[in-house]
Design an enzyme around this catalytic site. Structure first.
Site: not given
Ligand code: GAL
Length: 806
Positions: A420, A496
């Site tokens: 991100e 993710e």
């Molecule tokens: C994502 C991020 C993670 C964590 C997660 C929580 O956007 O990459 O590190 O913060 O959100 O939902």
């Protein structure tokens, strides 16, 4: 030639013996350090008097020993524990026999901004808290009885510098390496398997020999490949290598017939041992893991391993080990991986930094596919003091070191150059992405590069740059089906997914209404419909607004072959980022498994989908107010239907239809016994019962392993259950339990998985949370019997016995 054949024979004998004895010229350097929390101006000097400092063994994380406070500069997002500056010193001698050798110190990771001195000489500075590094001590050492002093400063005072709990100090292992002047260089091998089939594997090994003598040397390189049983399967010697310059790379090719392939189900490991000899002495030996596998990401068909289609069923995890903090412990990591394997996980993303080396060793051994990630930020920061301050100066060195360290692990199948990244939609990202990809490719072209995009739109400059091989999506699960409309001809990975939220043991009804918390990024409890007691329902009916529930996500990924895999946010709860609440919450709710290692219910949804194990899991507990309407869920597999009974009366048969992942009954509560029976073709497959629990009456203890090694680091994880008089877990029990150890062992940490608890993790007591607590017992270096006792006011105590063995 004659000379060599004789030499080779003696050498071979030496090799066969030494392979069993594990000579790696490397010795663990964790013991007998002194530590001071706080800056000390002259602690780097050899003659500094540290006799008043605390004595400890590494790995060590001073933050986890501290007190939770919202005012700690890390903020609740960073875990609400203290940071600061810490100093470590170690006094040691080097034997006369090591004179003439090259002696180096290896740090697997120091958080953060470390500076190291040997006998008053400054060796260097490493700002990145997750990177492994080596210093050559040789020019500054004393030999014999004269003492050497190494001093390390770790500076975690500039905060906030992390979006999760970082820990502080020398939280990974330290090693002392003693090598000949002509030897395999640090991270000096690179093994690849250019062609693999069931019939044969071609293996290429590049070995970098370093010559510290300053003069031309003639070296002999012998490479031996052992199979998993320790049998030599291949050996090659190259004599007469002239090493003129300080470094020389030598390439060797092998063909291995009928190779045993490495896979997630059968992670077969060979081992390469490289020996460099300079004609006079027996050489150093250097070990490299070797897993023979081939894999491919296909635009349409998704991922295949050794030619077989499969999905990467992964989780993202941060590096902390719950109540042990960031201090790495191999057994604690192994337990996490065992728990994840039990749910069917086959992939790990090391979010968002290079992991401890032990994680990769375990992934190789246990069969996980790893996405090895480098950065959470590039030039633009997410926190005032994070790595963006060092990116320009350090990214090349750090990324190179990561790739060099990790590229021999068969488990590693993807490099991620960022998570991100804030400059995703800024044209500056194009050049940086290409630069990072070029660094990776200069050291490894055998694995695809990806990055994790929270903005996967076509305006994304990192994807546009062409630098990445796999387009990585974070979230956006409703866009996944149309991925190829947006990116025709591109390969996909779900870097993710999910970000669902749960507190173990909490159930909000109706269970079929989905909540997105926090609304409007309002982190206060009771706002936006959130629970006033800082809990989140464990029905898989809550997710972050940017995410989706477990079922919502898996239903999409499951459906399309081209979606090669996913990494769920997260496998385990972790310290910090206490979404959807903030303080007093201090750890995450994202885990499928809580911080103590206790699975939440959705663990069994995955188990029913991702493993061959026969599953029938029903929930919630059966202690409610009379007359309440309670939703009863069942996750199951290997069966056509499940029938539910309350106190012997059938509440009906349910079958999954369409893409259902669970079945549900809406039940008018009455106390008693809830019983579920799964059937296939009319035959009973499994039966499960939940009973209304009475008052807490007794404690039950269960050790995951009751015999552990007396090596000072092995662990026994003891689950503490609060039971009623009939042996049912009391679902709302919060009894304070005290622990006592008799014998040579100590309590390394306690926990209960409650994200809102401010009790210390280093203690000999813990309150239960929804009926459970955890105590972690660590061995000392003494064999013997240890008894562990748990007591609580008004409850029958429990004792178990543990064996510490040499
Ligand atoms: C994502 C991020 C993670 C964590 C997660 C929580 O956007 O990459 O590190 O913060 O959100 O939902």
């Amino acid at each position: 030639m004659k000379k060599y054949s004789f030499h080779l024979l003696t050498m071979l004998l030496a090799i066969t013996v030494s392979a069993q004895a594990q000579t790696k010229n490397i010795q663990n350097f964790d013991q007998d350090w002194t530590f001071n929390l706080g800056d000390v101006s002259n602690a780097k000097n050899t003659d500094f008097n540290d006799s008043g400092w605390r004595k400890l063994n590494l790995p060590h994380d001073w933050s986890i020993e501290g007190k939770f406070s919202k005012d700690n500069p890390a903020t609740p997002e960073g875990g609400a524990l203290p940071g600061g500056i810490g100093w470590y010193r170690k006094t040691f001698t080097i034997p006369e026999s090591s004179r003439g050798k090259i002696i180096s110190i290896d740090f697997d990771g120091v958080y953060q901004k470390s500076e190291v001195w040997i006998n008053g000489h400054r060796l260097g500075f490493r700002p990145n808290g997750y990177i492994s590094f080596r210093y050559n001590l040789t020019p500054y050492l004393f030999y014999g009885t004269k003492k050497n002093v190494i001093a390390v400063k770790a500076d975690n005072s500039t905060q906030p510098n992390s979006r999760w709990y970082s820990g502080s100090g020398i939280y990974r292992h330290v090693w002392l390496a003693t090598n000949n002047k002509v030897a395999v260089d640090h991270w000096g091998t690179f093994v690849t398997t250019p062609k693999v089939s069931a019939q044969a594997a071609s293996i290429n090994l590049k070995t970098t020999i370093r010559n510290y003598t300053g003069a031309t040397q003639t070296a002999v390189l012998t490479t031996i490949i052992y199979d998993a049983s320790g049998k030599i399967v291949m050996m090659k010697t190259i004599p007469g290598i002239s090493v003129k310059d300080s470094i020389k790379e030598v390439s060797q090719d092998f063909t291995l017939n009928n190779p045993n392939l490495w896979s997630v189900d059968k992670p077969y490991l060979y081992k390469v041992v490289s020996k460099v000899t300079d004609e006079k002495s027996v050489s150093d030996s250097y070990e490299t893991p070797l897993g023979i596998r081939y894999f491919n990401f296909d635009v349409d068909k998704g991922f295949t391993l050794n030619g077989k289609p499969m999905k990467i069923l992964g989780v993202c995890d941060h590096h902390d080990l719950g109540s042990l903090g960031a201090a790495v412990n191999k057994r604690a990591l192994e337990r996490q991986l065992e728990i994840l394997k039990g749910m069917g996980v086959n992939g790990i993303r090391t979010s968002h930094n290079p992991p401890a080396p032990e994680l990769l060793d375990l992934a190789d051994k246990m069969g996980f596919i790893v996405m090895d990630e480098a950065f959470d930020v590039w030039r633009r920061g997410k926190k005032k003091y994070d790595y963006h301050l060092y990116f320009d100066q350090w990214h090349k060195r750090d990324l190179e070191d990561q790739i060099l360290r990790d590229r021999n692990h068969p488990s590693v199948m993807m490099w991620s150059i960022g998570n991100e990244i804030p400059e995703q939609t800024d044209s500056s990202a194009i050049g940086i992405a290409r630069d990072l990809a070029a660094i990776v490719h200069s050291l490894d072209t055998t694995r695809p590069i990806t990055n994790a995009n929270n903005n996967p739109g076509t305006n994304n400059k990192i994807i546009q740059s062409g630098a990445v091989d796999l387009v990585g999506y974070n979230y956006h699960h409703t866009d996944l089906a149309g991925f190829h409309d947006r990116y025709p001809g591109k390969k996909f990975i779900g870097t993710e997914t999910t970000s669902a939220l749960e507190t173990r043991g909490v159930y909000d009804m109706p269970s079929d209404s989905i909540r997105r918390w926090p609304n409007n990024r309002n982190y206060e409890n009771g706002k936006g419909g959130m629970n006033a007691d800082y809990t989140v329902s464990a029905y898989d009916n809550v997710s972050a607004p940017w995410g989706s529930t477990h079922e919502e996500t898996w239903k999409v990924i499951k459906k399309y072959d081209f979606l090669s895999g996913m990494f769920i946010w997260t496998g385990f709860d972790y310290l910090g980022e206490p979404t959807p609440y903030s303080w007093p919450a201090r750890s995450s709710y994202f885990g499928i498994v809580d911080l103590a290692g206790f699975p939440k219910d959705v663990y069994y949804m995955y188990q029913s989908e991702w493993t061959d194990k026969t599953v029938l899991h029903i929930f919630p507990h059966w202690n409610w107010e009379a007359g309440k309407t309670v939703d009863v869920w069942a996750y199951f597999n290997h069966a056509d239907e499940v029938e539910l009974f309350l106190n012997g009366k059938s509440l009906g048969v349910k079958k999954k239809t369409g893409d259902d992942l669970h079945v549900m009954w809406r039940v008018k509560y009455q106390p008693g016994t809830l019983k579920a029976v799964s059937r296939k073709d009319g035959k009973v497959v499994l039966t499960r019962e939940i009973k209304t629990a009475g008052k807490p009456a007794k404690i039950q203890l269960f050790a995951d392993r009751s015999t552990i090694k007396a090596d000072g680091s092995d662990l026994s994880f003891i689950t503490v259950k609060i039971l009623d008089k009939d042996g049912n877990v009391v679902p709302d029990a919060e009894n304070l339990v005290n622990f006592k150890i008799n014998g040579d062992a100590f309590i390394a940490g306690v926990d209960n998985g409650d994200p809102v608890s401010h009790d210390p993790f280093k203690a000999n007591y813990r309150k239960a949370f929804h009926g459970l607590a955890l105590a972690i017992v660590q061995s000392k270096e003494k064999a013997g019997k240890v008894s562990f006792t748990a007591t609580a006011a008004g409850l029958a105590p429990a004792t178990i016995s543990l064996q510490m063995i040499k």
